[in-house]
Design a protein around this motif. Structure first.
Motif, mmCIF file in Angstrom:
data_model
loop_
_atom_site.group_PDB
_atom_site.id
_atom_site.type_symbol
_atom_site.label_atom_id
_atom_site.label_comp_id
_atom_site.label_asym_id
_atom_site.label_seq_id
_atom_site.Cartn_x
_atom_site.Cartn_y
_atom_site.Cartn_z
ATOM 1 N N GLY A 182 34.245 41.117 55.747
ATOM 2 C CA GLY A 182 32.866 41.825 54.513
ATOM 3 C C GLY A 182 33.733 40.930 53.458
ATOM 4 N N GLY A 183 32.792 40.582 51.908
ATOM 5 C CA GLY A 183 32.497 39.948 50.969
ATOM 6 C C GLY A 183 33.782 40.636 49.723
ATOM 7 N N ILE A 184 33.616 42.107 50.323
ATOM 8 C CA ILE A 184 34.664 42.388 49.700
ATOM 9 C C ILE A 184 36.062 41.709 48.858
ATOM 10 C CG2 ILE A 184 35.933 45.315 49.046
ATOM 11 C CD1 ILE A 184 32.689 46.448 49.997
ATOM 12 N N TYR A 185 35.675 41.493 49.913
ATOM 13 C CA TYR A 185 37.250 41.086 50.203
ATOM 14 C C TYR A 185 38.395 39.530 49.505
ATOM 15 C CZ TYR A 185 38.261 45.449 52.815
ATOM 16 O OH TYR A 185 37.532 46.949 53.357
ATOM 17 N N LYS A 186 36.823 38.822 49.611
ATOM 18 C CA LYS A 186 36.567 37.824 48.564
ATOM 19 C C LYS A 186 36.604 38.102 47.600
ATOM 20 C CE LYS A 186 33.907 35.184 51.720
ATOM 21 N NZ LYS A 186 32.416 34.537 52.301
ATOM 22 N N THR A 187 36.269 39.101 47.109
ATOM 23 C CA THR A 187 36.318 39.471 45.455
ATOM 24 C C THR A 187 38.029 39.729 45.171
ATOM 25 O OG1 THR A 187 33.785 39.899 45.026
ATOM 26 C CG2 THR A 187 35.319 41.047 43.803
ATOM 27 N N LEU A 188 38.102 40.614 46.090
ATOM 28 C CA LEU A 188 39.763 41.481 45.791
ATOM 29 C C LEU A 188 40.775 40.240 45.891
ATOM 30 C CD1 LEU A 188 38.960 44.785 47.852
ATOM 31 C CD2 LEU A 188 39.220 44.096 45.522
ATOM 32 N N ARG A 189 40.826 38.751 46.432
ATOM 33 C CA ARG A 189 41.580 38.031 46.575
ATOM 34 C C ARG A 189 41.435 37.676 45.214
ATOM 35 N NH1 ARG A 189 39.722 35.530 50.847
ATOM 36 N NH2 ARG A 189 40.575 37.252 52.161
ATOM 37 N N LYS A 190 40.591 37.022 44.987
ATOM 38 C CA LYS A 190 40.564 36.878 43.644
ATOM 39 C C LYS A 190 40.882 37.264 42.411
ATOM 40 C CE LYS A 190 35.345 33.775 44.239
ATOM 41 N NZ LYS A 190 34.401 32.942 44.235
ATOM 42 N N LEU A 191 40.456 38.287 42.474
ATOM 43 C CA LEU A 191 41.115 39.540 41.649
ATOM 44 C C LEU A 191 43.109 39.363 41.772
ATOM 45 C CD1 LEU A 191 38.407 42.669 42.157
ATOM 46 C CD2 LEU A 191 38.795 41.102 39.745
ATOM 47 N N ARG A 192 43.270 39.168 42.514
ATOM 48 C CA ARG A 192 44.669 39.765 43.228
ATOM 49 C C ARG A 192 44.876 37.811 42.331
ATOM 50 N NH1 ARG A 192 43.686 41.312 48.592
ATOM 51 N NH2 ARG A 192 44.438 39.511 48.975
ATOM 52 N N THR A 194 43.979 35.966 40.156
ATOM 53 C CA THR A 194 43.735 36.218 38.747
ATOM 54 C C THR A 194 44.464 36.983 38.115
ATOM 55 O OG1 THR A 194 42.117 36.869 38.662
ATOM 56 C CG2 THR A 194 41.688 34.709 39.423
ATOM 57 N N ASN A 195 44.853 37.733 38.438
ATOM 58 C CA ASN A 195 45.506 39.200 37.707
ATOM 59 C C ASN A 195 45.112 39.903 37.068
ATOM 60 O OD1 ASN A 195 48.685 39.955 37.877
ATOM 61 N ND2 ASN A 195 48.550 39.524 34.584
ATOM 62 N N GLY A 196 43.844 40.346 38.210
ATOM 63 C CA GLY A 196 42.379 41.539 37.611
ATOM 64 C C GLY A 196 41.722 40.499 36.504
ATOM 65 N N ALA A 197 41.894 39.390 36.485
ATOM 66 C CA ALA A 197 40.609 38.463 35.586
ATOM 67 C C ALA A 197 39.855 38.097 35.837
ATOM 68 C CB ALA A 197 41.789 37.544 33.937
ATOM 69 N N SER A 198 39.595 38.094 37.436
ATOM 70 C CA SER A 198 38.161 36.979 37.699
ATOM 71 C C SER A 198 36.880 37.602 37.330
ATOM 72 C CB SER A 198 38.484 37.338 39.084
ATOM 73 O OG SER A 198 37.133 37.177 39.661
ATOM 74 N N SER A 199 35.688 37.195 36.716
ATOM 75 C CA SER A 199 34.954 37.301 36.772
ATOM 76 C C SER A 199 34.162 38.529 37.092
ATOM 77 C CB SER A 199 33.652 36.312 35.718
ATOM 78 O OG SER A 199 33.479 35.244 36.453
ATOM 79 N N GLU A 200 34.007 37.617 38.574
ATOM 80 C CA GLU A 200 33.397 38.355 40.024
ATOM 81 C C GLU A 200 34.687 39.775 40.399
ATOM 82 O OE1 GLU A 200 33.255 35.936 43.464
ATOM 83 O OE2 GLU A 200 33.270 34.227 41.604
#
Length: 585
Positions: A182-192, A194-200
């Motif tokens: 699911g798309g949620i997990y693409k967002t979580l991956r970007k957060l990981r 970027t050490n939580g800094a992703s704008s998404e």
């Protein structure tokens, strides 16, 4: 040794930070001792050890309240809240369940075994606190895999406008039972990444405060992280990266295989006692369908292994577009199946029976009201399914057999299942559910029944005076009762396999009035509102005596199927005795 002195969270607070690391090591050792000898949920709990130690060091349980989503990650919590003997001493292994339970400890607030519930429950606790004008931290612990569930998303949405203390810990190990979808997990991956800094950021999109911690197994950093939000005056998400199966190399390498299981040898992870061999009946039918119908597709909701689509197998069908794992989102799977069927596809959605409870509205409204010909495999329902109160499914007949347009079938053998599956996936008239018990016999005789002849029952044994109508896996008990009666009394009774649970064979039931005194119904689910009471209602204005036998209405747990059936009147001996006492020979 520190763990031997830990009898409550208050004892943890007496330790120094460096001593917490040793406590975490000892807690993981106790956890491994239990799961290697008694089985249980391995990977999720191994990944929660350090976090559990830090949580209890910082927060003040039970005043501060922890709500564990699913409870698959609550074992370390139990070890640290006065229940360590259940993990260190084999004599006490059965003292606690695999899920949080208020009857066990004041540190548990709900009996929980289904996913995506913790944030909603925590919001309720928080509102209760507000109404009492008290101050306490309310902490929801939810895994990344659970975020795809609709209830979790609904709760996050409301939390975005809540205005008091609520701490949501997202334990992100990049894994559900199988891999996340699911798309949620693409967002979580970007957060990981970027050490939580992703704008998404889905959490800030809901209006929630947010912080990230990469080092989810560093006790000192976890303590600092939790101390920074203790007593916070608004909702916040603490996104923490952990490793599922932490501490066992083979569990870290195979997250799906080590989600849960039976006893194993710690040295190499090999199963004790030779392991469990699964039946391939369901997978074989699905594989044949997919290989011969390019418009067919199998849907699953986070439990692909239940259908036999294990790693190394499902990839081919995913590539072909014929296998879809929607994540923990059963409602979505049902509605998607309706849409696929409406637009000319042949969908089959299968998952374990307890998880179908979440789909009632979609089954009734999105699917059956529209009468679209999708197929549903309800795995391991009834007394021969799972046996913990959070995971049993003793009311599947009550849920599904009364929905208009749905054909709900109950096979008694592998051969019947195969023919029912062929019927379900080739007919285009109605949605069809197949009740697939954990126990299917093999007769060796192909079933050639035309299941488009709706509600036609099968007479397995023709007799007189008494008829036993036995649903699904109860058929063998009925046949054995017939044999015992014949041997002991010479009486030859009728045994009927109904096969259809969504209607009655009225012609057959009327014919029994001519030479039968008693009809007995047997079902391996809850008696009230079940199949048997439909039969009793049919005979209501006649002289036919009807005895309905099924499981009592309560939340049964940790039961032995044979013992539970016998307690409710279902054994060859009890049925034989009842018939002798109530039939005029």
């Amino acid at each position: 040794m520190f763990l031997e002195k830990i009898n409550s969270p208050m004892d943890i607070k007496k330790l120094k930070i460096e001593e917490l690391k040793v406590l975490a090591y000892e807690t993981r050792a106790a956890l491994i001792n239990k799961i290697s000898n008694a089985g249980g949920h391995s990977g999720p709990n191994l990944g929660m050890v350090e976090m559990s130690v830090a949580m209890h060091y910082v927060f003040d349980s039970p005043k501060d309240k922890f709500v564990f989503d699913v409870s698959h990650q609550s074992y370390p919590h139990k070890i640290l809240t006065g229940r360590k003997e259940a993990f260190t001493d084999p004599a006490h292994f059965a003292d606690v369940s695999g899920y949080t339970n208020p009857l066990e400890s004041e540190h548990d607030f709900f009996t929980i075994g289904h996913t995506s519930t913790s944030v909603s429950l925590a919001l309720g606790l928080a509102k209760g606190r507000d109404l009492k004008k008290e101050e306490e931290n309310i902490i929801a612990i939810i895994g990344d895999g659970s975020l795809s569930g609709g209830e979790a998303l609904e709760a996050l949405d409301y939390a975005g406008e809540y205005n008091n203390n609520l701490i949501i810990i997202v334990n992100d190990n990049d894994q559900s039972i199988a891999e996340n979808h699911g798309g949620i997990y693409k967002t979580l991956r970007k957060l990981r990444e970027t050490n939580g800094a992703s704008s998404e950021n889905m959490f800030t999109a809901f209006g929630l405060d947010y912080r990230y911690l990469e080092e989810g197994h560093d006790v000192a950093k976890l303590v600092e992280f939790f101390e920074s939000v203790k007593g916070i005056d608004h909702p916040i998400v603490l996104h923490i990266h952990t490793i599922k199966g932490k501490g066992l190399s083979y569990a870290e390498a195979n997250h799906e295989g080590w989600h849960s299981g039976g006893p194993f040898n710690v040295e190499d992870g090999s199963p004790k006692g030779g392991g469990w061999v699964s039946d391939n009946t369901v997978f074989e039918s699905l594989k044949e369908l997919l290989d011969n119908n390019d418009k067919a597709v199998v849907l699953n909701a986070g439990t692909p292994m239940g259908l036999g689509f294990v790693p190394g197998v499902r990839e081919e069908y995913v590539e072909r577009g014929q296998f879809i794992d929607v994540g923990i989102a059963e409602e979505n799977a049902v509605a998607m199946s309706s849409g696929i069927a409406k637009n000319g596809g042949t969908p089959v959605f299968g998952t374990f029976a307890p998880f179908f409870q979440r789909t009632y509205d979609q089954m009734s409204h999105d699917l059956c009201l529209n009468d679209n010909p999708a197929t549903f495999l309800v795995l391991m329902p009834g007394v021969y399914g799972m046996n913990t109160n959070t995971h049993i499914a003793l009311c599947d007949i009550q849920m599904f057999a009364h929905i208009p347009n749905l054909i709900y079938l109950a096979p008694t053998s592998k051969e019947e299942y195969q023919q029912m599956f062929k019927f379900a996936t080739t007919q285009k008239e109605h949605p069809v559910g197949i009740r697939v018990p954990g126990m299917l016999s093999v007769t060796g005789v192909p079933d050639t029944t035309d299941y488009s002849d709706y509600n036609k029952n099968k007479v397995e044994k023709q007799g007189s005076k008494v008829a036993i109508i036995a649903v699904g896996p109860m058929l063998q008990m009925a046949i054995d009762t017939e044999k015992k009666l014949k041997e002991e009394t010479g009486m030859e009774i009728t045994v009927i396999n109904p096969r259809f649970l969504t209607g009655l064979d009225e012609a057959l039931l009327n014919s029994l009035k001519t030479d039968h005194q008693l009809v007995i119904t047997l079902e391996d689910g809850e008696l009230i509102g079940g199949y048997g009471q439909n039969v009793a209602s049919f005979y209501g204005d006649s002289t036919m005596k009807v005895k309905n036998v099924g499981i009592s209405k309560e939340f049964h747990t940790d039961f032995n199927p044979v013992e539970l059936l016998a307690e409710n009147g279902m054994s060859v001996e009890k049925l034989t005795a009842y018939i002798k006492e109530n039939v005029n020979e």
